[in-house]
Write a protein that holds these residues in place. Structure first.
Motif, short mmCIF file in Angstrom:
data_model
loop_
_atom_site.label_atom_id
_atom_site.label_comp_id
_atom_site.label_asym_id
_atom_site.label_seq_id
_atom_site.Cartn_x
_atom_site.Cartn_y
_atom_site.Cartn_z
N UNK A 62 3.00 98.03 37.96
CA UNK A 62 2.77 98.69 38.05
C UNK A 62 2.16 99.75 38.76
N UNK A 63 1.50 99.32 39.69
CA UNK A 63 1.08 99.62 40.51
C UNK A 63 1.99 99.70 42.09
N UNK A 64 2.39 99.44 42.13
CA UNK A 64 3.01 99.57 43.05
C UNK A 64 4.04 100.64 42.92
N UNK A 65 4.38 100.75 41.62
CA UNK A 65 5.26 101.96 41.03
C UNK A 65 4.42 103.54 41.61
N UNK A 66 3.33 102.85 41.07
CA UNK A 66 1.59 104.14 41.50
C UNK A 66 2.33 104.60 43.09
N UNK A 67 1.56 103.30 43.51
CA UNK A 67 2.29 104.04 45.06
C UNK A 67 3.14 104.35 45.44
N UNK A 68 4.41 104.01 45.44
CA UNK A 68 6.01 104.13 45.66
C UNK A 68 5.94 106.03 45.03
N UNK A 69 5.23 106.25 44.18
CA UNK A 69 5.79 107.58 43.47
C UNK A 69 4.91 108.77 44.75
N UNK A 70 3.76 108.20 45.47
CA UNK A 70 2.71 108.80 46.55
C UNK A 70 3.21 108.80 47.70
N UNK A 116 13.37 86.76 33.71
CA UNK A 116 13.04 85.64 33.07
C UNK A 116 12.92 84.83 31.64
N UNK A 117 13.47 85.58 30.36
CA UNK A 117 14.05 85.50 29.37
C UNK A 117 12.72 84.89 28.75
N UNK A 118 11.77 85.20 28.65
CA UNK A 118 10.81 84.89 28.11
C UNK A 118 9.72 85.88 28.76
N UNK A 119 7.98 85.99 27.85
CA UNK A 119 6.93 86.70 28.43
C UNK A 119 6.02 85.31 28.85
N UNK A 120 5.36 86.21 30.17
CA UNK A 120 3.95 85.20 29.76
C UNK A 120 2.82 86.65 30.41
N UNK A 121 1.74 85.69 30.25
CA UNK A 121 0.71 87.17 30.72
C UNK A 121 1.10 87.52 32.03
N UNK A 122 0.81 88.40 32.33
CA UNK A 122 1.26 89.87 33.38
C UNK A 122 1.93 89.17 34.71
N UNK A 123 3.32 88.86 32.84
CA UNK A 123 4.55 88.58 33.99
C UNK A 123 4.78 89.62 34.89
N UNK A 124 4.27 90.80 34.95
CA UNK A 124 4.97 92.40 35.92
C UNK A 124 4.33 91.92 36.90
N UNK A 125 3.90 91.16 37.43
CA UNK A 125 2.49 91.28 39.03
C UNK A 125 2.61 92.67 39.29
N UNK A 126 2.00 92.99 38.84
CA UNK A 126 1.30 94.20 40.03
C UNK A 126 2.18 95.38 39.81
N UNK A 136 4.26 98.38 31.05
CA UNK A 136 4.92 97.43 31.31
C UNK A 136 4.25 96.52 30.85
N UNK A 137 3.44 95.61 30.45
CA UNK A 137 3.25 94.74 29.63
C UNK A 137 3.66 94.63 28.56
N UNK A 138 3.00 96.07 28.26
CA UNK A 138 3.65 95.53 26.74
C UNK A 138 4.83 95.73 26.04
N UNK A 139 5.48 96.83 27.47
CA UNK A 139 6.83 96.71 27.16
C UNK A 139 7.42 95.76 27.37
#
Length: 311
Positions: free
Chosen positions: A231-239, A219-229, A46-49
């Motif tokens: 991806x981990x929430x997505x993993x939990x929601x799949x389960x 946001x309209x811009x990129x920040x380090x760790x802009x996704x704020x976790x 997600x961060x690379x995206x």
């Protein structure tokens, strides 16, 4: 009363938009896990995206180019994940964590190489909303359903499409068979490695779109760790969503609504510790979905590397 109605509508609209990046990533991860691959690198993808989507749009001024670059960037990480976990059969948990760390560090590094250190972050115009004539102005449901950016509608469309794809198509049947019994699938002539690579790439591509949503819509811009976790929430929601598209969507919307609600509470200056409010979006969806959860079991071969001819 009108003021209260506007606040409620605002929370719902904001909640929908906050849920969209998680929904993209979770639907993609669901497809990958159905084939037996557990991808803990979703956050890194997600961060690379988010970075490649921002760069593509920043350089060309075209959102489509940005989204395509986000898909390509995250899919490249997915291929690397596939090489480690499918081809050379590295432990999937270790491979996923490595992809997460690589994606996190690489996105930050590439951003620094591209822009250096600036006091003002480079930005792009936020992706415009689609105003549907005659519908977006309907009282109540207009702004809730018919006044969003294109990615919201694409995410809505993906929910039934992914369900249909997994449960109603021949390829979906192959994916589920590989996830449940790869040896049997191989015996029937299904290329287990190819199926797993395919689902990983699809999952990575959708994670990339989810990441791009942060930088292009929120946001309209990129920040380090802009996704704020996210991806981990997505993993939990799949389960907790039982590997089913509609339950996963419900979980994503609950998360988005609670996040929107806590942001509204913070804005009103309510006398509640802000740390507690920040915790709510992560705590409530898991508690609700856990209460609704019925044991259905993960795909039997999830996170288990497959080697042809192995007993």
């Amino acid at each position: 009363m009108a003021g209260e109605e506007a606040i409620i509508i605002g929370i719902i609209v904001s909640g929908i938009r906050l849920s969209i990046p998680i929904l993209f990533a979770a639907l993609g991860e669901k497809i990958a896990e159905r084939s037996g691959v557990l991808n803990l690198g979703v956050e890194g993808m997600m961060l690379i995206g988010a970075f490649t989507g921002f760069m593509g749009t920043y350089l060309t001024g075209n959102y489509v180019v940005g989204i395509l670059m986000a898909i390509v960037g995250a899919a490249a990480l997915a291929i690397l994940m596939g090489f480690m976990s499918i081809t050379i059969r590295t432990n999937q948990l270790a491979a996923g964590l490595a992809i997460w760390l690589l994606g996190t560090g690489l996105a930050a590094l590439l951003y620094r190489l591209a822009f250096g250190v600036r006091t003002v972050a480079p930005s792009v115009e936020l992706m415009p909303k689609i105003d549907i004539p005659g519908l977006s102005n309907l009282p109540g449901i207009g702004p809730v359903l018919f006044n969003h950016d294109p990615l919201v509608y694409i995410a809505f469309l993906l929910v039934p499409l992914t369900h249909y794809f997994i449960f109603k198509t021949k390829l979906g049947l192959k994916i589920r068979t590989v996830g449940e019994n790869p040896k049997q699938a191989d015996t029937l002539g299904v290329n287990v490695y190819r199926i797993r690579y395919l689902t990983l790439i699809i999952g990575g591509a959708l994670a990339g779109v989810g990441g791009a949503y942060f930088s292009l819509v929120q946001t309209g811009y990129f920040l380090e760790n802009v996704t704020g976790g996210a991806g981990w929430i997505a993993l939990a929601l799949v389960i907790f969503g039982r590997w089913k598209a509609y339950w996963i969507t419900l979980g994503a919307f609950i998360f988005g609504m609670v996040d929107s609600f806590q942001l509204g509470l913070q804005a009103t200056g309510v006398q509640v510790p802000f740390q507690f409010l920040l915790m709510l979006p992560y705590l409530i969806p898991i508690a609700v979905l856990a209460g609704m959860y019925k044991k259905t079991g993960a795909p039997a071969a999830l996170a288990i590397p497959y080697k042809r001819g192995q007993r």
